[in-house]
Design a protein around this motif. Structure first.
Motif, PDB file in Angstrom:
ATOM      1  N   ASP A  83       0.827  -1.208  -0.105  1.00 32.69           N
ATOM      2  CA  ASP A  83       0.034  -0.022   0.076  1.00 32.69           C
ATOM      3  C   ASP A  83       0.882   1.279  -0.180  1.00 32.69           C
ATOM      4  O   ASP A  83       0.535   2.251  -0.614  1.00 32.69           O
ATOM      5  CB  ASP A  83      -0.974   0.066   1.091  1.00 32.69           C
ATOM      6  CG  ASP A  83      -2.172  -0.714   0.912  1.00 32.69           C
ATOM      7  OD1 ASP A  83      -2.494  -1.016  -0.318  1.00 32.69           O
ATOM      8  OD2 ASP A  83      -3.127  -0.928   1.920  1.00 32.69           O
ATOM      9  N   GLN A 357      -4.264   1.644   8.771  1.00 32.94           N
ATOM     10  CA  GLN A 357      -5.592   0.934   8.935  1.00 32.94           C
ATOM     11  C   GLN A 357      -6.051   1.161  10.329  1.00 32.94           C
ATOM     12  O   GLN A 357      -5.308   1.175  11.146  1.00 32.94           O
ATOM     13  CB  GLN A 357      -5.301  -0.507   8.495  1.00 32.94           C
ATOM     14  CG  GLN A 357      -6.667  -1.477   8.556  1.00 32.94           C
ATOM     15  CD  GLN A 357      -6.158  -2.844   8.002  1.00 32.94           C
ATOM     16  OE1 GLN A 357      -4.999  -3.231   7.340  1.00 32.94           O
ATOM     17  NE2 GLN A 357      -7.262  -3.804   7.902  1.00 32.94           N
ATOM     18  N   LEU A 373      -6.261   4.627   6.608  1.00 32.91           N
ATOM     19  CA  LEU A 373      -6.956   4.699   5.086  1.00 32.91           C
ATOM     20  C   LEU A 373      -7.632   3.567   4.673  1.00 32.91           C
ATOM     21  O   LEU A 373      -8.490   3.681   3.579  1.00 32.91           O
ATOM     22  CB  LEU A 373      -5.492   4.867   4.299  1.00 32.91           C
ATOM     23  CG  LEU A 373      -4.659   6.210   4.485  1.00 32.91           C
ATOM     24  CD1 LEU A 373      -3.411   6.062   3.457  1.00 32.91           C
ATOM     25  CD2 LEU A 373      -5.348   7.518   4.104  1.00 32.91           C
ATOM     26  N   ARG A 374      -7.443   2.801   5.455  1.00 34.30           N
ATOM     27  CA  ARG A 374      -8.422   1.486   5.271  1.00 34.30           C
ATOM     28  C   ARG A 374      -8.955   1.139   6.504  1.00 34.30           C
ATOM     29  O   ARG A 374      -8.682   1.562   7.759  1.00 34.30           O
ATOM     30  CB  ARG A 374      -7.306   0.450   4.939  1.00 34.30           C
ATOM     31  CG  ARG A 374      -6.844   0.155   3.357  1.00 34.30           C
ATOM     32  CD  ARG A 374      -6.245  -1.049   3.179  1.00 34.30           C
ATOM     33  NE  ARG A 374      -5.649  -1.090   1.882  1.00 34.30           N
ATOM     34  CZ  ARG A 374      -6.209  -1.464   0.938  1.00 34.30           C
ATOM     35  NH1 ARG A 374      -7.352  -1.534   0.788  1.00 34.30           N
ATOM     36  NH2 ARG A 374      -5.383  -1.275  -0.619  1.00 34.30           N
ATOM     37  N   THR A 379     -11.107  -2.738   3.485  1.00 33.27           N
ATOM     38  CA  THR A 379     -11.685  -1.989   2.464  1.00 33.27           C
ATOM     39  C   THR A 379     -10.987  -0.598   2.479  1.00 33.27           C
ATOM     40  O   THR A 379     -10.966   0.102   3.644  1.00 33.27           O
ATOM     41  CB  THR A 379     -13.185  -1.980   2.463  1.00 33.27           C
ATOM     42  OG1 THR A 379     -13.716  -1.656   3.758  1.00 33.27           O
ATOM     43  CG2 THR A 379     -13.652  -3.411   2.139  1.00 33.27           C
ATOM     44  N   PRO A 380     -10.768   0.068   1.376  1.00 33.59           N
ATOM     45  CA  PRO A 380     -10.254   1.250   1.618  1.00 33.59           C
ATOM     46  C   PRO A 380     -11.174   2.295   1.775  1.00 33.59           C
ATOM     47  O   PRO A 380     -12.347   2.482   1.182  1.00 33.59           O
ATOM     48  CB  PRO A 380      -9.528   1.369  -0.009  1.00 33.59           C
ATOM     49  CG  PRO A 380     -10.339   0.655  -0.919  1.00 33.59           C
ATOM     50  CD  PRO A 380     -10.830  -0.651   0.009  1.00 33.59           C
ATOM     51  N   PHE A 384      -7.909   6.934   1.006  1.00 40.85           N
ATOM     52  CA  PHE A 384      -6.896   6.079   0.320  1.00 40.85           C
ATOM     53  C   PHE A 384      -6.474   6.861  -1.228  1.00 40.85           C
ATOM     54  O   PHE A 384      -5.373   7.273  -1.772  1.00 40.85           O
ATOM     55  CB  PHE A 384      -7.304   4.611   0.135  1.00 40.85           C
ATOM     56  CG  PHE A 384      -5.965   3.949  -0.102  1.00 40.85           C
ATOM     57  CD1 PHE A 384      -5.347   3.350   0.640  1.00 40.85           C
ATOM     58  CD2 PHE A 384      -5.607   3.602  -1.596  1.00 40.85           C
ATOM     59  CE1 PHE A 384      -4.136   2.489   0.305  1.00 40.85           C
ATOM     60  CE2 PHE A 384      -4.696   2.894  -1.929  1.00 40.85           C
ATOM     61  CZ  PHE A 384      -3.711   2.320  -0.767  1.00 40.85           C
TER      62      PHE A 384
END
Length: 400
Positions: A83, A357, A373-374, A379-380, A384
């Motif tokens: 990521d 996350q 960001l997640r 899931t984003p 993100f």
């Protein structure tokens, strides 16, 4: 912000306590604290060579993971670092926690988990900013706090650990170090901030890191952007830097580190961003007043949470002392604004988004767990893509 020893996962904050802390962050910083005597611990180290301010385009971009990567599976570690690459960043910030390496006694060292993180990062051409911090139980002395955020009873032992870390990781390409995290708030320097004690640790550790790696690039601890407020033992970033600099702490590092969380404002409008170099009292100015002009400032944490116990901010027009988080859409707008705002200040040498996350599901209302960001399920969030686009736009305007 860290995981097992992390800021953002360290405790479930009660609503009332959070509201007090939120008010503290917006209190105008009071005048610099009174004089303090010269610290009696450690050497001032080598004469500081004032660095030139970085060029506008010379902005290191990264993700701040805290203490989360060391505990991930191989698959989870790979996904997290992929990521960072996918976002277009070149850096990661991770905790090198003394508490993790020597948790039970001074007899042995458990380097393996951090070794794995460094190896995986370097395989992806990611540079590592290591935050050396956090005290194992056996080294905390009389500190009654059960957390590793107690300062060490003997800072020389902490410095010795840092030297070993530098010797181990310099051959692996790690040369950038941050010495402790947010010592200006009690959550990270228990039972309350102590600039003299921190400066002692800073001088000893800076000397040790340079002995372990002559090419080491050193930062002061990332300062929390808060107002000075005695009831909750907060010392503002400006007051704290003034106190440390009076004791010569600014002269043993190459850069300052700072955590400007501007929400519910956009970064471009946030007082905490102006206090980097443009407000009447600012971090760069304090360092210059104490003999280190043109000091670079790395923003090693910034971001916004998307869940919490209080009111949610839909946009920058939101007002109220009970705001504890923002919508996912507003978080994305903050991410979009953060990169150009950081790039506009010639003294800002780095910007790291916190966090990668979320560490909890929506049922847990501790806002500190929702800066990701997640989402917790991987899931984003909209932020993100927003951050990735902002980084792409920055690179178009500032090609290497």
């Amino acid at each position: 912000m860290v995981g097992h020893s992390s800021k953002r996962q360290r405790l479930v904050v009660a609503v009332v306590s959070f509201v007090l802390a939120t008010v503290a962050t917006v209190i105008a910083a009071s005048s610099p604290s009174g004089s303090a005597s010269e610290t009696d611990g450690g050497s001032n180290g080598p004469t500081h060579r004032p660095p030139e301010p970085p060029k506008e385009h010379d902005l290191r971009l990264g993700l701040s993971y805290g203490d989360t990567l060391t505990w991930k599976s191989d698959e989870g570690l790979a996904a997290a670092l992929n990521d960072a690459v996918g976002l277009g960043t070149k850096w990661i910030r991770v905790d090198l926690s003394w508490n993790n390496i020597q948790p039970d006694s001074p007899a042995g060292y458990n380097w393996q988990r951090f070794d794995r993180v460094v190896k995986a990062a370097r395989e992806r051409n990611l540079d590592v900013l290591a935050t050396v911090a956090y005290t194992p139980k056996w080294a905390r002395g009389a500190c009654k706090d059960s957390r590793p955020t107690c300062p060490p009873a003997d800072p020389k032992k902490f410095a010795a650990f840092a030297k070993l870390a530098a010797q181990r990781y310099a051959p692996q390409g790690v040369h950038t170090w941050e010495i402790w995290n947010e010592p200006n708030i009690p959550q990270f320097w228990s039972p309350k901030p102590d600039a003299k004690a921190y400066t002692t640790l800073l001088k000893l550790t800076a000397k040790a890191l340079r002995e372990g790696d002559p090419n080491a690039y050193l930062m002061m601890a990332g300062l929390a952007a808060v107002g000075t407020w005695e009831p909750i033992k907060y010392v503002s970033h400006l007051d704290y830097l003034e106190q440390v600099s009076k004791l010569g702490g600014n002269k043993v590092v190459d850069a300052l580190s700072y955590h400007p969380y501007a929400w519910p404002q956009l970064p471009k409008d946030g007082k905490v961003f102006k206090e980097i170099s443009s407000a009447s009292e600012n971090l760069v100015g304090i360092a210059e007043r104490h003999g280190t002009p043109n000091m670079p400032v790395w923003l090693t944490e910034t971001g916004a949470p998307t869940n919490g116990p209080g009111t949610v901010a839909q946009n920058e027009k939101a007002h109220g002392k009970d705001i504890t988080h923002v919508t996912e859409e507003f978080q994305a707008r903050i991410a979009t604004d953060t990169v150009p705002t950081a790039a506009q200040d010639k003294y800002v040498a780095g910007m790291f988004w916190f966090a990668h996350q979320d560490s909890a599901t929506g049922a847990d209302k501790a806002h500190s767990k929702y800066y990701g960001l997640r989402r917790y399920d991987g899931t984003p969030k909209p932020a993100f893509a927003a951050l990735r686009t902002a980084i792409e736009e920055y690179k178009k305007k500032h090609p290497k």
